[in-house]
Design an enzyme around this catalytic site. Sequence first.
Site, PDB file in Angstrom:
ATOM      1  N   LYS A 135       0.150   4.198  -0.176  1.00  0.00           N
ATOM      2  CA  LYS A 135      -0.587   5.541   0.395  1.00  0.00           C
ATOM      3  C   LYS A 135      -0.071   6.802  -0.814  1.00  0.00           C
ATOM      4  CE  LYS A 135      -0.139   3.395   4.767  1.00  0.00           C
ATOM      5  NZ  LYS A 135       0.011   3.680   6.023  1.00  0.00           N
ATOM      6  N   GLU A 183      -6.651   5.203   8.096  1.00  0.00           N
ATOM      7  CA  GLU A 183      -6.231   6.591   7.622  1.00  0.00           C
ATOM      8  C   GLU A 183      -7.449   7.255   7.390  1.00  0.00           C
ATOM      9  OE1 GLU A 183      -2.729   6.103   5.730  1.00  0.00           O
ATOM     10  OE2 GLU A 183      -1.572   5.181   7.486  1.00  0.00           O
ATOM     11  N   GLU A 205      -5.836  -4.611  10.618  1.00  0.00           N
ATOM     12  CA  GLU A 205      -4.595  -3.551  10.886  1.00  0.00           C
ATOM     13  C   GLU A 205      -4.851  -2.779  12.342  1.00  0.00           C
ATOM     14  OE1 GLU A 205      -2.418  -2.364   6.995  1.00  0.00           O
ATOM     15  OE2 GLU A 205      -4.377  -1.219   7.248  1.00  0.00           O
ATOM     16  N   HIS A 230      -9.597   1.867   5.161  1.00  0.00           N
ATOM     17  CA  HIS A 230      -8.433   1.949   5.797  1.00  0.00           C
ATOM     18  C   HIS A 230      -8.459   2.935   7.105  1.00  0.00           C
ATOM     19  CE1 HIS A 230      -4.031   2.850   6.371  1.00  0.00           C
ATOM     20  NE2 HIS A 230      -3.886   1.667   6.117  1.00  0.00           N
ATOM     21  N   GLY A 252       2.224   2.213  10.893  1.00  0.00           N
ATOM     22  CA  GLY A 252       3.145   3.234  10.843  1.00  0.00           C
ATOM     23  C   GLY A 252       3.798   3.689  12.201  1.00  0.00           C
ATOM     24  N   SER A 271       3.183  -2.043  10.531  1.00  0.00           N
ATOM     25  CA  SER A 271       4.602  -2.194  10.890  1.00  0.00           C
ATOM     26  C   SER A 271       5.186  -3.217  10.481  1.00  0.00           C
ATOM     27  CB  SER A 271       5.113  -1.874  12.246  1.00  0.00           C
ATOM     28  OG  SER A 271       4.405  -0.477  12.628  1.00  0.00           O
ATOM     29  N   ASN A 311       0.884  -1.312   0.018  1.00  0.00           N
ATOM     30  CA  ASN A 311      -0.036   0.025  -0.091  1.00  0.00           C
ATOM     31  C   ASN A 311       0.887   1.309  -0.071  1.00  0.00           C
ATOM     32  OD1 ASN A 311      -1.904   2.025   0.574  1.00  0.00           O
ATOM     33  ND2 ASN A 311      -2.211   1.216   2.416  1.00  0.00           N
TER      34      ASN A 311
HETATM   35  P1  PGA Z   1       2.735   0.333   7.665  1.00  0.00           P
HETATM   36  O1  PGA Z   1       1.345   0.605   7.192  1.00  0.00           O
HETATM   37  O2  PGA Z   1       3.277  -1.018   6.970  1.00  0.00           O
HETATM   38  O3  PGA Z   1       3.556   1.645   7.354  1.00  0.00           O
HETATM   39  O4  PGA Z   1       2.461   0.100   9.140  1.00  0.00           O
HETATM   40  C1  PGA Z   1       0.413  -0.540   6.818  1.00  0.00           C
HETATM   41  C2  PGA Z   1      -0.862   0.108   6.330  1.00  0.00           C
HETATM   42  O5  PGA Z   1      -1.309   1.276   6.543  1.00  0.00           O
HETATM   43  O6  PGA Z   1      -1.378  -0.664   5.425  1.00  0.00           O
END
Ligand code: PGA
Length: 269
Positions: free
Chosen positions: A25, A110, A181, A108, A187, A227, A23
């Site tokens: 982003k 976010e 997640e 997601h 993140g 992560s 992903n």
């Molecule tokens: P990350 O993000 O691997 O940077 O923690 C995962 C995601 O948001 O799908």
Amino acid sequence: MTHESTPDTSMPVRSRSRLIVGNWKMYKTIDQALSFLDKIIPLAKDVDCKVWLSVPFTAIKPCADKAKDSKVVIGAQNMNDAAEGAFTGEVAASMLHDAGASFVIVGHSERRKIFSETNAFINRKVKRALASKLTPLLCIGETFEEHEGQHTKEVLKKQLVECLDGISKEEFDGKVVVAYEPVWAIGTGKAATPEIVEQVHLFCRSVFTEIFGKEAAEKVLLLYGGSVTPDNANGFLLQENVDGLLIGSCSLSSESFAKILKLRHNVIF
Ligand code: PGA
């Protein structure tokens, strides 16, 4: 410690295929996206997992054209729930499909947090994606406070029930992918432990059994995200109910993404 993919015919093969999703982003120009694909497309041929990349809207068409006839599948990170209309700045599922996307991330954290997306809105997106020949990759996850307060199961159940409301067994069966997640792991550099993830995935599978029956529940691919790095990926992949990974920051570098793709995926340990 990681170990790389070597064919081993003595090991039993997993019943569900393994899926690794990057992903990106809001990162990568078209040129950057295409040079990433130059490195990953040849490698993807020889790995024993499916390889999906969720790229920015602007890179969907060039990436899908380049990845055509390869094992790499291109998808989007978001969509609107309406078929079309006066929604300045929004993108419809049919447009993503037309540009070459095969799947779309919905829900997601976010988007839930920064853009206030609700389960009801996400539910409409899942339905629209399915109707537009896109595989929805539905994300669910609890916040740190919910995790600390031991509310994970009730939060996830509510997200699953509400985001999948009104979807029939036939529509769901093999056509929706789900990623667990935990919000506190995204993140932050603080991944969940493989044991926690396995327990949560088992719980999610029990919720799918309640809603769609055992057969469909056994089939759904359940990914972990938050992560994930080349160093911790294998710990998750050793879990029977982890069918793959959704990777944010470590999917931005073709080197670290390649390391995860090259792990041994297709066997039961
Ligand atoms: P990350 O993000 O691997 O940077 O923690 C995962 C995601 O948001 O799908």
